[in-house]
Design an enzyme around this catalytic site. Structure first.
Site, PDB file in Angstrom:
ATOM      1  CE  LYS A  35      -4.421   1.016   0.208  1.00  0.00           C
ATOM      2  NZ  LYS A  35      -5.586   0.199  -0.175  1.00  0.00           N
ATOM      3  CG  ASP A  81      -7.353   3.342  -0.704  1.00  0.00           C
ATOM      4  OD1 ASP A  81      -7.752   2.182  -0.638  1.00  0.00           O
ATOM      5  OD2 ASP A  81      -7.492   4.148   0.255  1.00  0.00           O
TER       6      ASP A  81
HETATM    7  P1  NDP Z   1     -12.970   7.945  -2.545  1.00  0.00           P
HETATM    8  O1  NDP Z   1     -11.879   8.920  -2.387  1.00  0.00           O
HETATM    9  O2  NDP Z   1     -13.564   7.734  -3.884  1.00  0.00           O
HETATM   10  O3  NDP Z   1     -14.179   8.287  -1.551  1.00  0.00           O
HETATM   11  C1  NDP Z   1     -13.972   8.335  -0.179  1.00  0.00           C
HETATM   12  C2  NDP Z   1     -15.274   8.695   0.508  1.00  0.00           C
HETATM   13  O4  NDP Z   1     -15.117   8.514   1.905  1.00  0.00           O
HETATM   14  C3  NDP Z   1     -15.677  10.130   0.311  1.00  0.00           C
HETATM   15  O5  NDP Z   1     -17.078  10.248   0.354  1.00  0.00           O
HETATM   16  C4  NDP Z   1     -15.019  10.829   1.501  1.00  0.00           C
HETATM   17  O6  NDP Z   1     -15.643  12.039   1.885  1.00  0.00           O
HETATM   18  C5  NDP Z   1     -15.198   9.778   2.575  1.00  0.00           C
HETATM   19  N1  NDP Z   1     -14.088   9.905   3.541  1.00  0.00           N
HETATM   20  C6  NDP Z   1     -12.774   9.687   3.303  1.00  0.00           C
HETATM   21  N2  NDP Z   1     -12.028   9.949   4.384  1.00  0.00           N
HETATM   22  C7  NDP Z   1     -12.888  10.337   5.315  1.00  0.00           C
HETATM   23  C8  NDP Z   1     -12.742  10.725   6.665  1.00  0.00           C
HETATM   24  N3  NDP Z   1     -11.512  10.786   7.249  1.00  0.00           N
HETATM   25  N4  NDP Z   1     -13.862  11.040   7.352  1.00  0.00           N
HETATM   26  C9  NDP Z   1     -15.089  10.996   6.764  1.00  0.00           C
HETATM   27  N5  NDP Z   1     -15.298  10.632   5.485  1.00  0.00           N
HETATM   28  C10 NDP Z   1     -14.216  10.315   4.782  1.00  0.00           C
HETATM   29  O7  NDP Z   1     -12.396   6.569  -1.959  1.00  0.00           O
HETATM   30  P2  NDP Z   1     -12.904   5.075  -2.199  1.00  0.00           P
HETATM   31  O8  NDP Z   1     -14.377   5.049  -2.354  1.00  0.00           O
HETATM   32  O9  NDP Z   1     -12.058   4.483  -3.244  1.00  0.00           O
HETATM   33  O10 NDP Z   1     -12.498   4.384  -0.805  1.00  0.00           O
HETATM   34  C11 NDP Z   1     -13.403   4.257   0.289  1.00  0.00           C
HETATM   35  C12 NDP Z   1     -12.922   3.155   1.211  1.00  0.00           C
HETATM   36  O11 NDP Z   1     -12.891   1.912   0.487  1.00  0.00           O
HETATM   37  C13 NDP Z   1     -11.512   3.316   1.775  1.00  0.00           C
HETATM   38  O12 NDP Z   1     -11.470   2.742   3.055  1.00  0.00           O
HETATM   39  C14 NDP Z   1     -10.658   2.479   0.833  1.00  0.00           C
HETATM   40  O13 NDP Z   1      -9.469   2.044   1.444  1.00  0.00           O
HETATM   41  C15 NDP Z   1     -11.607   1.320   0.590  1.00  0.00           C
HETATM   42  N6  NDP Z   1     -11.356   0.525  -0.618  1.00  0.00           N
HETATM   43  C16 NDP Z   1     -11.286   1.104  -1.852  1.00  0.00           C
HETATM   44  C17 NDP Z   1     -11.086   0.315  -2.969  1.00  0.00           C
HETATM   45  C18 NDP Z   1     -11.078   0.878  -4.352  1.00  0.00           C
HETATM   46  O14 NDP Z   1     -10.979   0.083  -5.292  1.00  0.00           O
HETATM   47  N7  NDP Z   1     -11.211   2.160  -4.539  1.00  0.00           N
HETATM   48  C19 NDP Z   1     -10.894  -1.141  -2.856  1.00  0.00           C
HETATM   49  C20 NDP Z   1     -11.087  -1.668  -1.515  1.00  0.00           C
HETATM   50  C21 NDP Z   1     -11.284  -0.833  -0.446  1.00  0.00           C
HETATM   51  P3  NDP Z   1     -14.893  13.433   1.587  1.00  0.00           P
HETATM   52  O15 NDP Z   1     -14.915  13.576   0.091  1.00  0.00           O
HETATM   53  O16 NDP Z   1     -15.698  14.447   2.313  1.00  0.00           O
HETATM   54  O17 NDP Z   1     -13.491  13.286   2.124  1.00  0.00           O
HETATM   55  O1  2IT Z   2      -7.934  -1.475  -0.642  1.00  0.00           O
HETATM   56  C1  2IT Z   2      -7.908  -1.969  -1.788  1.00  0.00           C
HETATM   57  O2  2IT Z   2      -8.065  -3.174  -1.984  1.00  0.00           O
HETATM   58  C2  2IT Z   2      -7.696  -1.053  -2.928  1.00  0.00           C
HETATM   59  N1  2IT Z   2      -7.588   0.147  -2.719  1.00  0.00           N
HETATM   60  C3  2IT Z   2      -7.566  -1.609  -4.318  1.00  0.00           C
HETATM   61  C4  2IT Z   2      -6.149  -2.045  -4.591  1.00  0.00           C
HETATM   62  C5  2IT Z   2      -5.865  -2.475  -6.001  1.00  0.00           C
HETATM   63  O3  2IT Z   2      -4.686  -2.775  -6.225  1.00  0.00           O
HETATM   64  O4  2IT Z   2      -6.758  -2.541  -6.869  1.00  0.00           O
END
Ligand code: NDP
Ligand code: 2IT
Length: 449
Positions: free
Chosen positions: A130, A170
């Site tokens: 990561k 992420d």
């Molecule tokens: P994005 O940046 O697309 O969206 C993040 C969302 O979460 C936004 O709505 C943001 O609000 C909110 N958020 C982030 N940080 C905070 C915080 N500290 N407090 C409150 N709200 C918060 O990210 P993703 O959707 O890609 O990721 C969301 C989660 O999913 C994370 O935990 C990530 O690690 C996990 N994840 C993502 C994957 C992927 O493929 N993208 C795969 C597996 C897991 P705001 O805009 O107001 O900050």
């Molecule tokens: O938390 C996760 O699994 C991700 N942000 C996706 C990682 C990836 O390599 O697609």
């Protein structure tokens, strides 16, 4: 060799605390896995003897670097970049990059540690890593984001590669950032190495369904979990936190499967829309305009916005926390359970605190940990790598069918492992043990490295 298992687990945890002071999120992630592994040490004395768990708790490599760049006003900015290459027993390090002001080494390590087991559960040939930076993309122009990404990659490029380490997105890193990062990698190395990053644009090596994969995958996982209990999404009321990549496509798939998502959020507050979140409006606000969740309520008559507060106050049968770590605590879990919530499926990484998970266990709320439920994103990244390696392109339907099959497989494996190890229904134990065994067997086979 006789092993006093509980004492051994305590000793490993004490050593992790000693070696990694102040890294609370990393401690939390390790603690949760160690709590599940006592049953494994009881059966596999060789892992105690060869200190396999201790080795897995220590990242193979940790890289920290300076990222200098200039903002639009000409002021010099300095951020910190990270890449933690945690474990390569099963394949090249694989995992996302997070750009958020809260990013520090402990957070990147917790995410890398979780990624090792998650990636193992997918059954794909990928190790775990990561990275990210404390850069805050909010309010930055495209040009500033580009300059930051170029500076970040100017150091990162020497550590990554198709067979070495393959980053993706992420929080704060989506298609725009992956584009700038790929462009700079190509420019520095003079190689069109598609397999070095995943989450690429569809016109230049990206794979269909990668954008949707994490949210879709979490919904598929929930579907499998409900089916195992003779239940389905049909007619259920669902709350999903966040409104980013995972949340948006989680909402899309839940609606396709017959549930209604009535609330979503961001860091400023949450919206409730009893008619069900209108995805066209949400995508316009969040993906096109990069706006705030309150903009949704300004445009949709049936919606209301609450500033601050907790989205978990909204009654639901299924909760899918999909924003960030530790966003759902014991108090929120008690409110959910009291309001009749029956399933909690983690779309984000470690969004529920240990307290919250205890509450769910006691209240009989079925719980799916992120390392199983959100593995669809990285699994589809591995499918992107597969398509890049064979210079092939799969259809949306074929890729989505693969994703669904992978998610069902992960659910089945967690379910069966939990039964096999004497804790039926405990998907936390199932995921930790099944993921660990896959990694440990490879680590063991590779000798003392
Ligand atoms: P994005 O940046 O697309 O969206 C993040 C969302 O979460 C936004 O709505 C943001 O609000 C909110 N958020 C982030 N940080 C905070 C915080 N500290 N407090 C409150 N709200 C918060 O990210 P993703 O959707 O890609 O990721 C969301 C989660 O999913 C994370 O935990 C990530 O690690 C996990 N994840 C993502 C994957 C992927 O493929 N993208 C795969 C597996 C897991 P705001 O805009 O107001 O900050
Ligand atoms: O938390 C996760 O699994 C991700 N942000 C996706 C990682 C990836 O390599 O697609």
């Amino acid at each position: 060799m006789h092993v006093d298992v509980p004492a051994k687990v305590q000793e490993i945890y004490a050593e992790v605390l000693r070696r990694n002071p102040g890294e609370q999120e990393f401690h939390q992630a390790v603690r949760e896995v160690l709590d599940s592994l006592a049953v494994v040490l009881g059966r596999h004395g060789e892992y105690a003897e060869m200190k396999t768990i201790e080795r897995i708790c220590e990242p193979e490599r940790q890289i920290i670097f300076r990222v200098p760049w200039q903002d639009d006003s000409g002021e010099v900015q300095i951020n910190r970049g990270f890449r933690v290459e945690f474990n390569s027993a099963l394949g090249p390090y694989k995992g996302g990059l997070r750009f958020h002001p809260s990013v520090n080494l402990g957070i990147v390590k917790f995410l890398g540690f979780e990624q090792v087991f998650k990636n193992a559960l997918t059954g794909m040939p990928i190790g775990g890593g990561k990275g990210g930076s404390d850069f805050d993309p909010k309010g930055r122009s495209d040009a500033e984001v580009m300059r930051f990404c170029q500076s970040f990659m100017t150091e990162l490029y020497r550590h990554i590669g198709e067979y070495t380490d393959v980053p993706a997105g992420d929080i704060g890193v989506g298609a725009r950032e992956i584009g700038y990062l790929f462009g700079q990698y190509k420019r520095i190395t003079n190689r069109y190495e598609s397999g070095v990053l995943t989450g690429k644009g569809l016109g230049w090596g990206g794979a269909l369904v990668r954008t949707e994969a994490t949210g879709y995958g979490a919904a598929f996982f929930a579907q499998a979990m409900m089916a195992a209990a003779g239940d389905s999404f049909d007619g259920t009321r669902v709350v999903i936190s966040g409104s980013g990549n995972v949340a948006v496509y989680g909402i899309e798939k839940v609606h396709q499967l017959g549930g209604t998502v009535v609330a979503a959020s961001d860091s400023s507050g949450y919206v409730v829309d009893e008619k069900g979140i209108d995805l066209d409006v949400l995508k316009q606000v969040k993906e096109v305009e990069r706006g705030r969740i309150s903009d949704y309520a300004d445009r949709v008559a049936s919606a209301s916005f609450t500033e601050g507060g907790s989205v978990w106050d909204v009654p639901c049968e299924v909760a899918m926390p999909s924003a960030t770590q530790n966003e759902l605590d014991g108090d929120a879990a008690r409110v959910l359970a009291r309001n009749g919530c029956r399933y909690v499926v983690e779309g984000a990484n470690m969004p529920c605190t240990p307290d919250a998970v205890d509450v769910f266990r006691e209240a009989g709320v079925a719980f799916a940990p992120g390392k199983a439920a959100n593995a669809g994103g990285v699994a589809t990244s591995a499918l992107e790598m597969q398509q890049n390696a064979s210079r092939d392109r799969w259809s949306f339907e074929h890729s989505e069918a693969k994703l669904q099959e992978i998610m069902r497989g992960i659910h089945q494996r967690c379910h069966e492992t939990a039964e096999d190890y004497g804790s039926p229904g405990d998907l936390v134990l199932g995921a930790n043990v099944a993921g660990f065994l896959e990694v440990a067997e490879a680590v063991h086979a590779h000798g003392l490295i």
